[in-house]
Design a protein around this motif. Structure first.
Motif, PDB file in Angstrom:
ATOM      1  N   VAL A   1      62.935 -92.050 100.686  1.00 57.98           N
ATOM      2  CA  VAL A   1      63.089 -91.276 100.015  1.00 57.98           C
ATOM      3  C   VAL A   1      61.103 -90.995  99.335  1.00 57.98           C
ATOM      4  O   VAL A   1      60.892 -90.211  99.115  1.00 57.98           O
ATOM      5  CB  VAL A   1      63.470 -92.701  98.497  1.00 57.98           C
ATOM      6  N   ILE A   2      60.289 -92.371  99.392  1.00 54.69           N
ATOM      7  CA  ILE A   2      59.290 -92.251  99.214  1.00 54.69           C
ATOM      8  C   ILE A   2      58.166 -91.348 100.023  1.00 54.69           C
ATOM      9  O   ILE A   2      57.283 -90.609  98.879  1.00 54.69           O
ATOM     10  CB  ILE A   2      58.176 -93.417  98.847  1.00 54.69           C
TER      11      ILE A   2
ATOM     12  N   VAL B   1      58.208 -84.100  98.010  1.00 50.42           N
ATOM     13  CA  VAL B   1      57.532 -84.820  96.742  1.00 50.42           C
ATOM     14  C   VAL B   1      56.793 -84.019  96.025  1.00 50.42           C
ATOM     15  O   VAL B   1      56.700 -84.157  95.365  1.00 50.42           O
ATOM     16  CB  VAL B   1      55.966 -85.077  97.447  1.00 50.42           C
ATOM     17  N   ASP B   2      56.823 -82.771  95.782  1.00 46.88           N
ATOM     18  CA  ASP B   2      57.506 -81.713  94.885  1.00 46.88           C
ATOM     19  C   ASP B   2      58.107 -82.485  93.449  1.00 46.88           C
ATOM     20  O   ASP B   2      57.097 -82.359  92.627  1.00 46.88           O
ATOM     21  CB  ASP B   2      57.512 -80.887  95.197  1.00 46.88           C
ATOM     22  N   LEU B   3      58.775 -82.534  93.461  1.00 47.24           N
ATOM     23  CA  LEU B   3      59.609 -83.178  92.115  1.00 47.24           C
ATOM     24  C   LEU B   3      59.488 -84.479  91.736  1.00 47.24           C
ATOM     25  O   LEU B   3      59.351 -85.171  90.692  1.00 47.24           O
ATOM     26  CB  LEU B   3      60.871 -83.087  92.716  1.00 47.24           C
ATOM     27  N   PHE B   4      57.981 -85.045  93.194  1.00 51.79           N
ATOM     28  CA  PHE B   4      57.618 -86.794  92.006  1.00 51.79           C
ATOM     29  C   PHE B   4      56.529 -86.199  91.421  1.00 51.79           C
ATOM     30  O   PHE B   4      55.973 -85.524  91.153  1.00 51.79           O
ATOM     31  CB  PHE B   4      57.393 -87.146  93.162  1.00 51.79           C
ATOM     32  N   PRO B   5      56.439 -87.717  89.942  1.00 53.66           N
ATOM     33  CA  PRO B   5      55.294 -87.446  89.158  1.00 53.66           C
ATOM     34  C   PRO B   5      53.747 -87.204  90.497  1.00 53.66           C
ATOM     35  O   PRO B   5      53.738 -88.010  91.238  1.00 53.66           O
ATOM     36  CB  PRO B   5      55.429 -89.157  88.519  1.00 53.66           C
TER      37      PRO B   5
ATOM     38  N   LEU C   1      52.695 -90.239  91.694  1.00 57.53           N
ATOM     39  CA  LEU C   1      53.804 -91.269  92.795  1.00 57.53           C
ATOM     40  C   LEU C   1      53.349 -90.526  94.732  1.00 57.53           C
ATOM     41  O   LEU C   1      53.856 -90.754  95.543  1.00 57.53           O
ATOM     42  CB  LEU C   1      55.015 -91.083  92.453  1.00 57.53           C
ATOM     43  N   ARG C   2      53.328 -89.326  94.139  1.00 57.28           N
ATOM     44  CA  ARG C   2      53.144 -87.873  95.261  1.00 57.28           C
ATOM     45  C   ARG C   2      51.888 -87.985  96.086  1.00 57.28           C
ATOM     46  O   ARG C   2      51.957 -88.132  97.162  1.00 57.28           O
ATOM     47  CB  ARG C   2      53.051 -87.047  94.542  1.00 57.28           C
ATOM     48  N   SER C   3      51.196 -88.910  94.845  1.00 54.15           N
ATOM     49  CA  SER C   3      49.587 -88.663  95.948  1.00 54.15           C
ATOM     50  C   SER C   3      50.018 -90.576  96.669  1.00 54.15           C
ATOM     51  O   SER C   3      49.417 -90.418  98.177  1.00 54.15           O
ATOM     52  CB  SER C   3      48.176 -89.856  94.926  1.00 54.15           C
TER      53      SER C   3
END
Lengths: 251, 400
Positions: free
Chosen positions: A181-182, A189-193, A196-198
């Protein structure tokens, strides 16, 4: 020397056969990734422009192939913990097979069983979803992702030698899902804030899949990706070695 | 103070196991003063053992006697804290890697997702000079089950798979840890027949068991382990003889008279469902004495069984417990004196004839040391401990 190599080859083959018969492997290493790939790329994607859908089918193919490879890799450790509990590792130590070769053989067997997981999802991509890549890209994908799975195999083995069968099973499945998931194997990961993405981009599963994503994009892996993965390889390798030594002392 | 009770028996115990003469050919197994502890538990304590090639030896002991620890050290699965273990003159790991050893481990459960044939073939192929796989499978009584998955077999069948793995490589030494625990009577018989077949080819067999009959019936030699020490080593017959000849058993009319062990010849006794069973070195004298007490009802005199011998060898005599307590008391009272119990015992020996050859050697020694220690502090308020020790020494003399 030939005898020892022959024993090693027979040991790897024995463990590969045992893994292929394991329902855990069939579910987490093969069934789930293919099923999820098909679900995620064929259901509810009707409103997308055709170009976006094709791109998603490639991205998800690599994400799910990575997820399957990860499942197969950590599953090696679950098998080790079980064998430890059932006395098979102890029994092996009473045979002429050297303990170091048993560990190495297990790592090789684990790596071998990563292959069918990778190939099944890639085949689903090519056959069912019509993913088309250049001829060199397919073997490059398989080769790079096969190598890239090694840190996860070692992580699973570290757990297997250190922990009970039950704990290893839970921990490995937890790690598998968490990392998937992470790492953006299921959703981009483009959908992550942004924060979180970094973080995600330093996790091993994300960099593992990045090997494939860059290959599919026609470029070599970024240096940062290779460095991060080598770092994880070193950490997981040390963990596996320490766990093995500890189990050899107490077995 | 802690040294006293520990060293005295340690010196006497290995003396019983005669160190076998070294041959030009290294023995199959040798333990030299091997000690191993797990935390505070002393699992093995000064074990000396030599197994010659071709012998079939039983390692007999209660649960927790140190059998599995000995097997673990023997196979190189564990390393001793003190002393050395050698197989064929080399370190255990070397002998194992060279394919000279096969093992059947205790609680070896089914290896998952593999067939009998695959497993036995793999282990056989790891050895330089294996048995033909079909032969190993046949000897283990698994013919017809080659294609079955090991995890689908019954407990007894799994144990036979373990035996097949032990012999598959055709090793010179097989080590079997509690090999028949999951077998029924018939399977046991078949198992021992296979074991004998394998031993008869000139191979060395070492098996651990807590079944006396199995040790007696299938081993050339029985090594009795108790609390990490070898307390006896010999054939079943020798052990029975050493245990003190005969057993006199008599019905009790009422409550048992006290001090039955003071009767002539009696070294030990137990009360069991209305009968008194007395182990004696002089059955005639014991019977006469019993008759004197009017106890003749249902009197029986039999030879001691291996079970009697085993119980006598592995009993933790009440005497030893009492003596240890006494030692502690006495030593505390003589804390100003630097002499150990051994040296005091030598000094007092001159003016006290003592039954050194009394049975239950270890406890007798302890009692002797204790008693003399108590002597040196007789003017002290040594109290109950010392008093008990003196009384016991008196008893030992009387019996001897």
């Amino acid at each position: 020397m030939t005898g020892a190599t022959g024993t090693m080859r027979r040991y790897v083959w024995l463990e590969v056969r045992r893994t292929l018969r394991d329902p855990g492997f069939v579910i987490f290493g093969a069934g789930m990734p293919v099923l999820m790939y098909l679900l995620f790329t064929r259901i509810g994607q009707g409103g997308q422009p055709p170009g976006d859908l094709a791109a998603w089918r490639v991205q998800s193919m690599i994400g799910m192939a990575a997820y399957g490879a990860l499942g197969a890799a950590v599953g090696t450790g679950t098998g080790i913990a079980e064998d430890k509990q059932m006395g098979w590792l102890r029994q092996l130590r009473t045979t002429p097979v050297r303990p170091g070769r048993v560990v190495l053989g297990r790592a090789v067997a684990g790596s071998v069983t990563v292959l069918p997981s990778l190939l099944l999802v890639l085949a689903a991509g090519a056959v069912v979803n019509g993913v088309r890549l250049d001829a060199w890209q397919w073997p490059a994908l398989v080769g790079l992702m096969w190598l890239g799975a090694l840190p996860f195999t070692l992580f699973g083995m570290g757990n297997g030698y250190r922990l009970s069968a039950q704990t290893t099973g839970v921990l490995n499945v937890g790690a598998l899902v968490g990392l998937a998931v992470i790492g953006g194997l299921w959703f981009p990961v483009d959908l992550f804030p942004g924060w979180l993405r970094s973080i995600a981009e330093f996790t091993p599963a994300n960099r593992f899949a990045a090997l494939g994503w860059s290959t599919a994009a026609g470029s070599a892996p970024a240096a940062a990706t290779v460095v991060v993965l080598l770092g994880w390889l070193a950490v997981c390798g040390a963990y596996a070695v320490l766990s093995y030594r500890r189990s050899a002392r107490t077995a | 103070m802690r040294l006293t009770p520990r060293t005295a028996p340690a010196d006497t115990a290995p003396a019983g196991a005669s160190p076998a003469a070294r041959t030009a050919q290294a023995p199959a197994v040798s333990f030299e003063r091997v000690g191993k502890s797990f935390g505070t538990v002393r699992a093995l304590d000064g074990v000396d053992l030599t197994v010659r090639r071709g012998e079939t030896v039983a390692l007999l002991g209660r649960n927790g006697a140190g059998k599995s620890t000995a097997v673990g050290l023997l196979l190189g699965l564990d390393t001793p804290d003190e002393g050395a273990v050698r197989l064929f003159g080399a370190a255990p790991g070397t002998a194992v890697t060279a394919g000279r050893v096969g093992a059947m481990l205790q609680d070896g459960r089914a290896v998952r997702r593999v067939t009998v044939g695959e497993l036995v073939s793999f282990v056989a192929a790891a050895y330089p000079d294996p048995l033909p796989v079909a032969e190993a499978i046949e000897l283990a009584g698994l013919t017809g089950l080659e294609g079955r998955r090991v995890d689908k077999l019954s407990g007894g069948q799994v144990q036979r798979v373990s035996f097949a793995l032990a012999i598959a490589g055709g090793p010179e030494l097989i080590v079997l840890d509690e090999p028949t625990s999951a077998l029924d009577v018939e399977a046991r018989r078949a198992f021992w027949a296979s074991m004998r077949t394998y031993a008869a080819r000139g191979n060395t067999v070492l098996f651990s068991t807590h079944h006396l009959e199995e040790a007696d019936a299938f081993a050339d030699r029985i090594v009795v382990l108790h609390r990490g020490r070898i307390v006896a080593d010999g054939s079943g017959r020798e052990l029975k003889e050493a245990a003190g000849g005969r057993l006199v058993s008599v019905e009790l009319a009422g409550p048992a008279p006290r001090d039955l062990e003071r009767l002539p010849g009696v070294v030990d006794f137990e009360l069991d469902s209305g009968r008194a069973r007395l182990r004696t070195t002089d059955a005639d004298a014991t019977v006469v004495a019993l008759a004197g007490l009017g106890m003749v009802r249902g009197i029986e005199v039999t030879g001691a069984t291996l079970e009697d011998a085993f119980l006598a060898l592995t009993r933790d005599p009440g005497a030893a417990t009492g003596a240890t307590t006494a030692t502690a008391t006495a030593t505390r009272n003589t804390s100003t004196s630097t002499s150990t119990s051994t040296s005091t015992s030598t000094s007092t020996e001159t003016h006290r004839a003592r039954g050194v050859s009394a049975p239950g050697h270890a406890s007798a020694d302890t009692a002797t040391g204790t008693d003399s220690a108590a002597d040196t502090s007789a003017d002290d308020s040594a109290g109950t401990g010392a008093g008990t020790a003196t009384g016991r020494a008196g008893r030992v003399e009387e019996i001897a």
